[in-house]
Design an enzyme around this catalytic site. Structure first.
Site, PDB file in Angstrom:
ATOM      1  N   LYS A 155      61.722-111.024  21.808  1.00 60.00           N
ATOM      2  CA  LYS A 155      61.341-109.641  22.142  1.00 60.00           C
ATOM      3  C   LYS A 155      60.465-109.000  21.055  1.00 60.00           C
ATOM      4  CE  LYS A 155      65.717-108.949  22.858  1.00 60.00           C
ATOM      5  NZ  LYS A 155      66.150-110.343  23.038  1.00 60.00           N
ATOM      6  N   ILE A 156      60.860-109.163  19.788  1.00 69.73           N
ATOM      7  CA  ILE A 156      60.106-108.510  18.706  1.00 69.73           C
ATOM      8  C   ILE A 156      58.793-109.245  18.443  1.00 69.73           C
ATOM      9  CG2 ILE A 156      60.159-107.851  16.256  1.00 69.73           C
ATOM     10  CD1 ILE A 156      63.216-107.468  16.604  1.00 69.73           C
ATOM     11  N   THR A 232      60.348-109.312   8.621  1.00 70.75           N
ATOM     12  CA  THR A 232      61.159-108.173   9.083  1.00 70.75           C
ATOM     13  C   THR A 232      62.366-108.702   9.859  1.00 70.75           C
ATOM     14  OG1 THR A 232      59.871-108.048  11.126  1.00 70.75           O
ATOM     15  CG2 THR A 232      59.190-106.583   9.328  1.00 70.75           C
ATOM     16  N   SER A 233      62.678-109.988   9.667  1.00 70.38           N
ATOM     17  CA  SER A 233      63.714-110.581  10.515  1.00 70.38           C
ATOM     18  C   SER A 233      65.062-110.677   9.799  1.00 70.38           C
ATOM     19  CB  SER A 233      63.240-111.941  11.009  1.00 70.38           C
ATOM     20  OG  SER A 233      63.980-112.319  12.124  1.00 70.38           O
ATOM     21  N   ARG A 234      65.250-111.699   9.003  1.00 74.94           N
ATOM     22  CA  ARG A 234      66.463-111.804   8.181  1.00 74.94           C
ATOM     23  C   ARG A 234      66.051-112.382   6.830  1.00 74.94           C
ATOM     24  NH1 ARG A 234      68.350-108.622  10.926  1.00 74.94           N
ATOM     25  NH2 ARG A 234      70.269-108.646  12.147  1.00 74.94           N
ATOM     26  N   ASP A 258      60.999-106.576   4.716  1.00 81.63           N
ATOM     27  CA  ASP A 258      61.889-105.491   5.130  1.00 81.63           C
ATOM     28  C   ASP A 258      63.339-105.940   4.992  1.00 81.63           C
ATOM     29  OD1 ASP A 258      62.466-102.893   6.265  1.00 81.63           O
ATOM     30  OD2 ASP A 258      63.031-103.931   8.112  1.00 81.63           O
ATOM     31  N   GLU A 263      70.352-108.691   0.233  1.00 84.05           N
ATOM     32  CA  GLU A 263      70.243-107.242   0.449  1.00 84.05           C
ATOM     33  C   GLU A 263      71.597-106.565   0.597  1.00 84.05           C
ATOM     34  OE1 GLU A 263      67.998-107.360   4.221  1.00 84.05           O
ATOM     35  OE2 GLU A 263      69.710-106.383   5.176  1.00 84.05           O
ATOM     36  N   HIS A 295      65.226-102.608   4.932  1.00 83.77           N
ATOM     37  CA  HIS A 295      65.733-102.897   6.281  1.00 83.77           C
ATOM     38  C   HIS A 295      65.606-101.664   7.194  1.00 83.77           C
ATOM     39  CE1 HIS A 295      68.456-105.990   8.413  1.00 83.77           C
ATOM     40  NE2 HIS A 295      67.846-105.257   9.319  1.00 83.77           N
ATOM     41  N   GLN A 296      64.386-101.186   7.304  1.00 78.52           N
ATOM     42  CA  GLN A 296      64.166 -99.982   8.109  1.00 78.52           C
ATOM     43  C   GLN A 296      63.336-100.254   9.366  1.00 78.52           C
ATOM     44  OE1 GLN A 296      61.683 -97.745   5.018  1.00 78.52           O
ATOM     45  NE2 GLN A 296      60.581 -97.203   6.882  1.00 78.52           N
TER      46      GLN A 296
HETATM   47  P1  NAI Z   1      65.035-112.741  20.336  1.00 74.89           P
HETATM   48  O1  NAI Z   1      66.311-113.484  20.509  1.00 74.89           O
HETATM   49  O2  NAI Z   1      64.475-111.963  21.478  1.00 74.89           O
HETATM   50  O3  NAI Z   1      63.876-113.767  19.864  1.00 74.89           O
HETATM   51  C1  NAI Z   1      64.031-114.706  18.883  1.00 74.89           C
HETATM   52  C2  NAI Z   1      63.050-115.834  19.184  1.00 74.89           C
HETATM   53  O4  NAI Z   1      63.050-116.734  18.062  1.00 74.89           O
HETATM   54  C3  NAI Z   1      63.416-116.660  20.419  1.00 74.89           C
HETATM   55  O5  NAI Z   1      62.298-116.779  21.271  1.00 74.89           O
HETATM   56  C4  NAI Z   1      63.832-118.014  19.847  1.00 74.89           C
HETATM   57  O6  NAI Z   1      63.532-119.100  20.711  1.00 74.89           O
HETATM   58  C5  NAI Z   1      63.004-118.051  18.581  1.00 74.89           C
HETATM   59  N1  NAI Z   1      63.488-118.986  17.578  1.00 74.89           N
HETATM   60  C6  NAI Z   1      64.751-119.401  17.326  1.00 74.89           C
HETATM   61  N2  NAI Z   1      64.767-120.271  16.299  1.00 74.89           N
HETATM   62  C7  NAI Z   1      63.475-120.418  15.901  1.00 74.89           C
HETATM   63  C8  NAI Z   1      62.855-121.177  14.892  1.00 74.89           C
HETATM   64  N3  NAI Z   1      63.556-121.975  14.077  1.00 74.89           N
HETATM   65  N4  NAI Z   1      61.499-121.094  14.758  1.00 74.89           N
HETATM   66  C9  NAI Z   1      60.780-120.289  15.571  1.00 74.89           C
HETATM   67  N5  NAI Z   1      61.323-119.538  16.555  1.00 74.89           N
HETATM   68  C10 NAI Z   1      62.658-119.602  16.705  1.00 74.89           C
HETATM   69  O7  NAI Z   1      65.241-111.816  19.068  1.00 74.89           O
HETATM   70  P2  NAI Z   1      64.439-110.480  18.684  1.00 74.89           P
HETATM   71  O8  NAI Z   1      65.083-109.313  19.341  1.00 74.89           O
HETATM   72  O9  NAI Z   1      62.993-110.710  18.866  1.00 74.89           O
HETATM   73  O10 NAI Z   1      64.783-110.379  17.120  1.00 74.89           O
HETATM   74  C11 NAI Z   1      64.297-111.328  16.193  1.00 74.89           C
HETATM   75  C12 NAI Z   1      65.014-111.115  14.877  1.00 74.89           C
HETATM   76  O11 NAI Z   1      64.611-109.877  14.310  1.00 74.89           O
HETATM   77  C13 NAI Z   1      66.551-110.991  15.004  1.00 74.89           C
HETATM   78  O12 NAI Z   1      67.158-112.264  14.964  1.00 74.89           O
HETATM   79  C14 NAI Z   1      66.915-110.176  13.823  1.00 74.89           C
HETATM   80  O13 NAI Z   1      67.286-111.059  12.778  1.00 74.89           O
HETATM   81  C15 NAI Z   1      65.637-109.439  13.436  1.00 74.89           C
HETATM   82  N6  NAI Z   1      65.770-107.985  13.534  1.00 74.89           N
HETATM   83  C16 NAI Z   1      65.407-107.214  12.451  1.00 74.89           C
HETATM   84  C17 NAI Z   1      65.484-105.836  12.488  1.00 74.89           C
HETATM   85  C18 NAI Z   1      65.060-104.949  11.357  1.00 74.89           C
HETATM   86  O14 NAI Z   1      65.422-103.763  11.335  1.00 74.89           O
HETATM   87  N7  NAI Z   1      64.284-105.435  10.411  1.00 74.89           N
HETATM   88  C19 NAI Z   1      66.034-105.159  13.695  1.00 74.89           C
HETATM   89  C20 NAI Z   1      66.304-106.049  14.809  1.00 74.89           C
HETATM   90  C21 NAI Z   1      66.207-107.417  14.702  1.00 74.89           C
END
Ligand code: NAI
Length: 329
Positions: A155-156, A232-234, A258, A263, A295-296
């Protein structure tokens, strides 16, 4: 009325959760502290808990929650790498998350980081504040002519691709599960090719065993010298020591974080009167081409509204013996 212990809360969490809980159907008790083995005493007498990204929900915590009769952990985030899901399932404690809150909030933050680093906005801001209008050292590059690699097109990742499409950049993607939506926006390529061709690499995959320290000495060696990396992921997707070495060697030209691996002991708190004990982080912060935010990415009005409403909907479903589809097993 069911009682929920809500951990890791700030004033803004309370505002949005209270709004979603109107008229009140739960007793929401807010704790600023994180849920971890040392704070378990607080869950006495609660029916459920609500946690955030840095609460540590491991086996010992889960066993204690079960002993207290807690039946649900309502996560107020999308990621769940901080919860021992296997144990939760074995113990019969439901875990639900908020998978779908405004992916644009994080995507727009990632793009903001790219532009801020590229056009050296923080440096320019400080200069102009001191009436220094010199442009020396502020030169950027056209994003429209750059190749941007997106790792993880969920999604992101997709929202980031949509935003970047408007700049006209060449878009590369990598995901073990390519989607038609991703194909419509960018070109799926093997990871090594993405590393080789990208001027900017933005991480949008979850933290898993496979993605742990994805950005490390070996992967950095495959990238263009001077590459921009945005996370911005983890935090643990990036090996921070290797990133620091990469900065020193000039392999990384710009780094936007981020999130940060350690953290948990830093973010969401005001530590401005304390000494920074994390040397790697302190050194990273000292670089002019490193931009760190605490982490914003998720922190917009729209996202907080969605998080609060979904969290309460997850609780409603659990206590009604129903499912929302946000449950993790
Ligand atoms: P999502 O589940 O919609 O998408 C994650 C995508 O990553 C999926 O298409 C999956 O197939 C793919 N993926 C899994 N393992 C992979 C790998 N080894 N290499 C490449 N792609 C891989 O998740 P969404 O909602 O897009 O969120 C992504 C990440 O963003 C979350 O896991 C979370 O850690 C982080 N996040 C950070 C925030 C922030 O405030 N900075 C807020 C919300 C989420």
């Amino acid at each position: 009325m069911k009682k929920i212990a809500v951990f890791s809360t700030k004033s803004y969490d309370r505002t949005f959760l209270d709004e979603a809980n109107t008229p009140p159907r739960y007793q929401l008790d807010y704790f600023e502290t994180r849920l971890r083995p040392e704070t378990l005493k607080l869950v006495e007498g609660y029916d459920g808990v609500s946690c955030f990204v840095n609460d540590k929900v491991d086996q010992s915590v889960l066993e204690a929650l079960l002993a207290e009769g807690v039946g649900i952990i309502a996560l107020r985030c999308a990621g769940f790498n901080n919860v021992d899901l296997e144990t939760a399932q074995r113990l019969g404690i439901q875990v639900a998350r908020v998978p779908n809150y405004s992916p644009e909030s994080v995507a727009e933050h990632a793009v903001a980081m790219m532009l801020t680093l590229n056009r050296k906005i923080t440096k320019a801001y400080n200069r102009v504040k001191e009436h220094n209008f010199d442009l020396e050292g502020l030169m950027g590059f056209n994003l429209s002519q750059a190749t941007v690699g997106i790792i993880g097109t969920g999604k992101i990742g997709l929202a980031t691709l949509r935003a970047l499409k408007g700049f006209g950049c060449e878009l590369l993607c990598h995901d073990p599960y390519p989607s038609d939506a991703g194909r419509a926006l960018g070109e799926y390529v093997p990871l090594d090719e993405l590393y080789r061709r990208s001027d900017v690499i933005s991480l949008h995959c979850p933290l898993t065993e496979e993605s742990y320290h994805l950005i490390n000495q070996q992967s950095l060696a495959k990238m263009k010298p001077g590459v921009m990396i945005i996370n911005t992921s983890r935090g643990a997707l990036v090996n921070a020591q290797d990133a620091l070495d990469g900065m020193k060697q000039g392999r990384i030209g710009y780094l936007g974080l981020d999130v940060y691996e350690l953290e948990g002991d830093l973010f969401f708190r005001d530590l401005s009167d304390q000494v920074m004990h994390d040397d790697v982080f302190a050194l990273l912060l000292s670089y002019p081409n490193v931009l760190v935010t605490g982490h914003q990415g998720y922190f917009t009005r729209e996202a907080l509204t969605e998080i609060a409403q979904t969290t309460l909907a997850n609780l409603d479903a659990h206590f009604a013996g129903d499912k929302t589809g946000n449950e993790l097993f």
